[in-house]
Design an enzyme around this catalytic site. Structure first.
Site, mmCIF file in Angstrom:
data_model
loop_
_atom_site.group_PDB
_atom_site.id
_atom_site.type_symbol
_atom_site.label_atom_id
_atom_site.label_comp_id
_atom_site.label_asym_id
_atom_site.label_seq_id
_atom_site.Cartn_x
_atom_site.Cartn_y
_atom_site.Cartn_z
ATOM 1 N N GLU A 86 37.073 92.007 -3.953
ATOM 2 C CA GLU A 86 38.250 91.866 -3.102
ATOM 3 C C GLU A 86 38.723 90.415 -2.992
ATOM 4 O O GLU A 86 39.899 90.124 -3.167
ATOM 5 C CB GLU A 86 37.936 92.425 -1.703
ATOM 6 C CG GLU A 86 39.082 92.265 -0.726
ATOM 7 C CD GLU A 86 38.792 92.915 0.620
ATOM 8 O OE1 GLU A 86 37.731 93.539 0.769
ATOM 9 O OE2 GLU A 86 39.655 92.798 1.515
ATOM 10 N N GLU A 134 39.175 97.112 13.234
ATOM 11 C CA GLU A 134 40.424 97.164 12.470
ATOM 12 C C GLU A 134 41.171 98.472 12.710
ATOM 13 O O GLU A 134 41.611 99.139 11.772
ATOM 14 C CB GLU A 134 40.135 96.952 10.986
ATOM 15 C CG GLU A 134 39.517 95.579 10.729
ATOM 16 C CD GLU A 134 39.173 95.313 9.262
ATOM 17 O OE1 GLU A 134 39.045 96.270 8.501
ATOM 18 O OE2 GLU A 134 39.046 94.133 8.918
ATOM 19 N N ASP A 178 34.061 87.806 5.801
ATOM 20 C CA ASP A 178 34.363 89.022 5.051
ATOM 21 C C ASP A 178 34.297 88.765 3.552
ATOM 22 O O ASP A 178 35.330 88.619 2.916
ATOM 23 C CB ASP A 178 35.757 89.535 5.446
ATOM 24 C CG ASP A 178 35.999 90.954 4.965
ATOM 25 O OD1 ASP A 178 35.036 91.612 4.554
ATOM 26 O OD2 ASP A 178 37.154 91.390 5.005
#
Lengths: 660, 660
Positions: A375, A268, A347
């Site tokens: 998240e 990333e 993820d």
């Protein structure tokens, strides 16, 4: 900003019969850890019984006795509690074992366990029990849902009473390591390994050491360029190697008990060895060599994948990335490198298969990374007690060919040649007064620590322990909160992305639905829904991901008829009319579960409301406000998911409910 | 930061036969405006011919003569150019008319027009020709695609040589008013009406006045609370009224020639009269009364709508909002209020019907607002020459029952009882060296000004004028750039949201495709696509929006068979197999135009490449880089749109091209 005490509030224990044990404490030990243990006993007894325990200089006839022993079975961190004739003996090989014993004892008081004939031994079943904070030096928190950082303020490291309370919370559940800064190391955080921050880091290390917590730091792989002015970060370049050796020498001169470093490289947008045509082991080993003389550890994240993927290309599979990069490197890492592997291949979704590297790495230290920062699981607005999910993961068999082949066996170091080393969680704390935003989200913080210590605790046991210590002692409170926690993961799964497909969240924010939000993007997380069906083909005809598991898992996942419903769309592209193992069609299952999810949340709100007069008003209303937001969120998910699939498939809900 | 001169670069005019006219200039007039006119003549002649014109104190035999006259036909800003026996006379009733005459003359030189027997009269056909800058006091620009603000830096107002060049650019195309700060007035920008900023605003006003430009400011409707500490901003509250009267008195003491204020109220989170149960006229009139003594004007935006809409509710229609709020208030506004109405009912899409308020407001001053900042039209990366689009709007008949019933008649004040007052554009400038990011985007800046002055200029004429002044004088350059500009709007429309449906852009950023990005949102901009069809029903069976127009437009839009193809999906929900007036089905039209759009951009790149050795390298490569990004964008739009509709409709492209 003021703050509360979470599960260490030590509520008054009314009508408790064993108060008499808590008048006197005796120990020969001295030192900071023992001081902390005694301070905890004083604080707790004062709050629970209205009078602080006294340290006496002789063995009392009734009271507590902390003593070091030498018992192999207790290892470095275990302890024994024994009640005999009015005396509670806390025994351990180390002072930290004694501290853990104190916390266990106090937990038992909070839960009103009897002391007479108490006899137990507790040894953590995993070596590394770690938190990862994604706190930035500017005070913000990446994926933080509970205010700003309490570690950083105005680009400075803060060490104050709250830091101590943080350490107490960790020690009370047995967490023995923490990374305080974001894996995406930017700005001044790169300078943590320079003089600029050594003074404050020393204070922090000293504090953490006194609670048995190893401090780790996230490291900027490109620091040799950004700080050192080198032109390269090639791990095989001699000047790079020399720079890191020199730098680590300086660091460990100043911080000799620093645990080591966590590194996110080549992921990333982060720099890493790939830039120089080197592999992940080259990068990790170069750093590991530099800190080996100081017993430092490099924790190297396996979350490496191409985040510039073309959505049109169905041959690339992000789910394979960590496996493809790291499996072939098994055995190539130095002894003081630990790979940190996310629980699943994508993820931190509400449901994923476990990462197939587990059971395949037989010559490489590794730990599992989970995320209690919610998240993708409601961001500490929606209730999602993750312990049952972590339990499922830990209990999963890898079929690696050994007798003890579950992931928990692995992480305990009981299979795969003892290379399993423990577990880490991305933390869910911030500087809000209750630490976790939603009060109920603290159950994940607490529960992670407890499960990290002991994989055999049940979700129910952990929930009960936490409730006892957090809320007033009433049967109805215990019962209702426990039921709320235990139903919440399932509920969240019902109203969000169906059948293991994942994502469908608002890009960037990751809260709330956006069915196509990641469908035409570069992130590699697609659902491939069209008029006829949905799902990603990860069989041999597709990306071949299913084959990465040992049989029989590989066959089970490969075969559409044996693949578990909850992971069906992760592994297979199927028609909306495909019949699930639960006998429902895919489309009808989507409609049904989404309507159910909303109903569940409505029920949860009713359950919570029933506690209004049994809970402190502040906590009650804080959680209630979260539940109302959760209901809005659930409705939005339900309506968007159902409308999306109805509009696409043109298949009616057979129960004729309202779809837009 | 350095900057270039856009179309005022005054390139050397080689082989021009009429150079001899530009040696001497004579005028009796004095003052700042005349000084600016003479300075412009000197600068231009020096750059074009290598020798600056000289001001002489007698009428030359060959040269230029600026003189004030008194001719009713020239009004306040018009001018006359007459060549006779070697003398070019520039005549006007006012000095600003003379300045405009000078710019016209210089433009004619740049385009190599002959001077002999030159005879023309130019009078602007609209009273107010205005720019709106959305620049924030912190230096950022909302929807800015060309760097940061050159008006604001570190919370201060900047007045320097670049500000003068900005004023010259405006005056050169006849723009006579500008709002320098964002309509979303936040932070310190609220304090522009206080002592804090008067000094720098005075400098700015003085500069602008010397170029015939009225300075306006965006006003925070809640300033009486934020600055004045009042508890309310109720426009009928006496203390509120008194506060504003006092405040405006102070403002106009300091800035007597300030044009007035632009107000965005009750929109997208901005405060306004609705909060107090008052209507938009109450709010506007309260402010207008306060500045009437100083000839100040309140420009009140009509962009008022509910931005918390429920996507499930098909009865609410954002497109109706401005009409519903303002039509019933026609006649309720004071004389010094001007309503500023966006060209279309949504928000600056590449295609929309015109706002039905035009032709319906017969007793209220109003202007039209367009956007040259390419928020939804490629953000100054993609080429989109908007002048043809503005021409279509201006030429649209309103059918308001009067002889001259087009929108341009209206804005000229030639129908609807002279209440049309002009036109405003959201500006596309920033502090990048070439003002507009993409060099070719300057054609919109230039073109807007020219069209604001004269609605009868054609898109081709404007393009040619701009190219002559911007690029080297070569037939191929003129021809190619002109073709690129003129095909660009149509091309952009082809590869983006089809058939007038609008949006489908990435939320918040508004660049690049996200077909469902606004579909399940609160913004009121939906496409309602399902397996069977797409479009918003705005007929009587739907939201009734089509009926807001005068006949025959209302009938034409109401009827699916007469509704123009390019607006079909704006007015009707139709099946994918619906046959368009162009004989194609809706779905095939979508596929065809999107593949075509990509091909167009590829062609544009080839065309541009043909100019490589004819253009300065810097400009060539700057634009080339934009074109390459545009191609990526066009491909992304094409593939996402086509995949989206193929996946949803399951109808194949009859030409079998690649859809994902």
């Amino acid at each position: 900003m003021s703050w509360e005490q979470a599960w260490l509030k030590y509520q008054a224990v009314k009508g408790y019969l064993d108060e008499a044990y808590f008048k006197e404490v005796y120990t020969l030990e001295e030192g900071k850890i023992i001081e902390n243990a005694l301070a905890e006993l004083r604080l707790a007894t004062n709050k629970m019984f209205g009078a602080a325990i006294e340290r006496v200089n002789h063995l009392p006839t009734k009271g507590i006795h902390l003593s070091l022993v030498s018992k192999e079975c207790l290892a470095k961190e275990g302890f024994q509690l024994e009640e005999k004739n009015g005396l509670i003996a806390i025994m351990a090989n180390t002072q930290i074992g004694l501290l853990y014993g104190v916390y266990e004892l106090l937990r038992r008081v909070a839960c009103k366990n009897k002391m007479a004939l108490l006899s137990l031994t507790r040894v953590p079943d995993k070596e590394l029990r770690m938190l990862n904070h994604w706190d930035n030096i500017d005070g913000s928190i990446e994926r933080g849902y509970s205010g700003d950082s309490f570690f950083f303020e105005n680009k400075q490291i803060v060490v104050n009473e709250r830091t101590r309370d943080y350490a107490r919370l960790l020690a009370s559940v047995g967490i023995n390591a923490t990374v305080i800064n974001n894996v995406n190391v930017k700005q001044e955080a790169t300078e943590f390994i320079t003089n600029t921050y050594f003074e404050s880091l020393k204070k922090l290390v000293e504090l953490f050491d006194s609670y048995g917590i190893k401090l780790f730091l996230s490291l900027n792989y490109a620091a040799c360029m950004e700080l050192g002015g080198l032109k390269s970060a090639d791990p095989l370049d001699e000047t790079v190697i020399a720079w890191w050796h020199e730098r680590m020498k300086l660091v460990y001169q100043e911080l000799p008990t620093l645990g080591g470093f966590l590194v996110k490289a080549d992921s990333e947008g982060r720099p890493g060895p790939f830039t120089y045509g080197r592999n992940q082991a080259d990068g990790a080993n170069m750093l590991a060599k530099a800190i080996a003389p100081y017993n430092g550890i490099i924790i190297w994240r396996c979350f490496v994948y191409n985040c510039q993927q073309d959505w049109r290309d169905r041959t690339i599979d992000r789910a394979r990335a960590a496996y493809d990069y790291f499996y072939e490197l098994d055995g190539a890492f130095l002894d003081n490198v630990i790979l940190q592997i996310k629980n699943g291949p994508l993820d931190f979704q509400v449901r994923e298969p476990f990462m197939p590297l587990f059971g395949k790495l037989k010559k490489t230290n590794h730990i599992m990374e989970v995320q209690i920062a919610q998240e993708y699981t409601g961001q500490q607005i929606d209730l999602c007690y993750l312990i049952p999910w972590f339990k499922e993961l830990l209990d999963s068999r890898t079929y690696c060919g050994e007798e003890n082949d579950t992931i928990k066996d692995l992480l305990k170091g009981k299979c795969c040649n003892h290379f399993g080393r423990g577990i880490a969680a991305v933390a869910n704390t911030g500087n809000s007064e209750n630490w976790t935003g939603n009060d109920l989200a603290a159950a994940n913080f607490y529960g992670f620590g407890r499960l990290a210590w002991d994989s055999e605790l049940t979700s129910e046991e952990i929930a009960k322990e936490w409730i006892c210590q957090t809320f007033p002692d009433e049967e109805e409170v215990l019962d209702t909160v426990s039921r709320l926690l235990l139903m919440s993961w399932n509920t969240y799964e019902k109203y969000t992305a169906p059948l293991g497909i994942g994502f469908m969240v608002t890009p960037h924010y990751h809260y709330g639905p956006n069915i196509d939000g990641y469908e035409y993007s570069r992130w590699g997380t697609y659902h491939r829904a069209d008029h006829f069906g949905i799902g990603v083909d990860r069989t041999k005809k597709g990306t071949g991901y299913a084959s990465l598991y040992y049989p029989p898992l590989s066959q089970m996942y490969e075969n559409v008829d044996t693949c578990p419903d909850e992971l069906l769309l992760f592994f297979h592209h199927v028609s909306y009319n495909h019949i699930l193992q639960n006998k429902n069609t895919v489309i009808q299952h989507i409609y049904d579960t989404h309507f159910e999810g909303v109903k569940d949340v409505e029920r949860m709100i009713q359950m919570w409301k029933g506690l209004e007069h049994k809970l402190p008003s502040k906590e009650f209303h804080r959680v209630e406000a979260c539940f109302h937001k959760q209901l809005d969120n659930a409705k939005e998910w339900c309506d968007q998911i159902n409308s999306y699939f109805y509009r696409k498939s043109a298949i009616n809900d057979k129960r004729g409910r309202k779809i837009y």
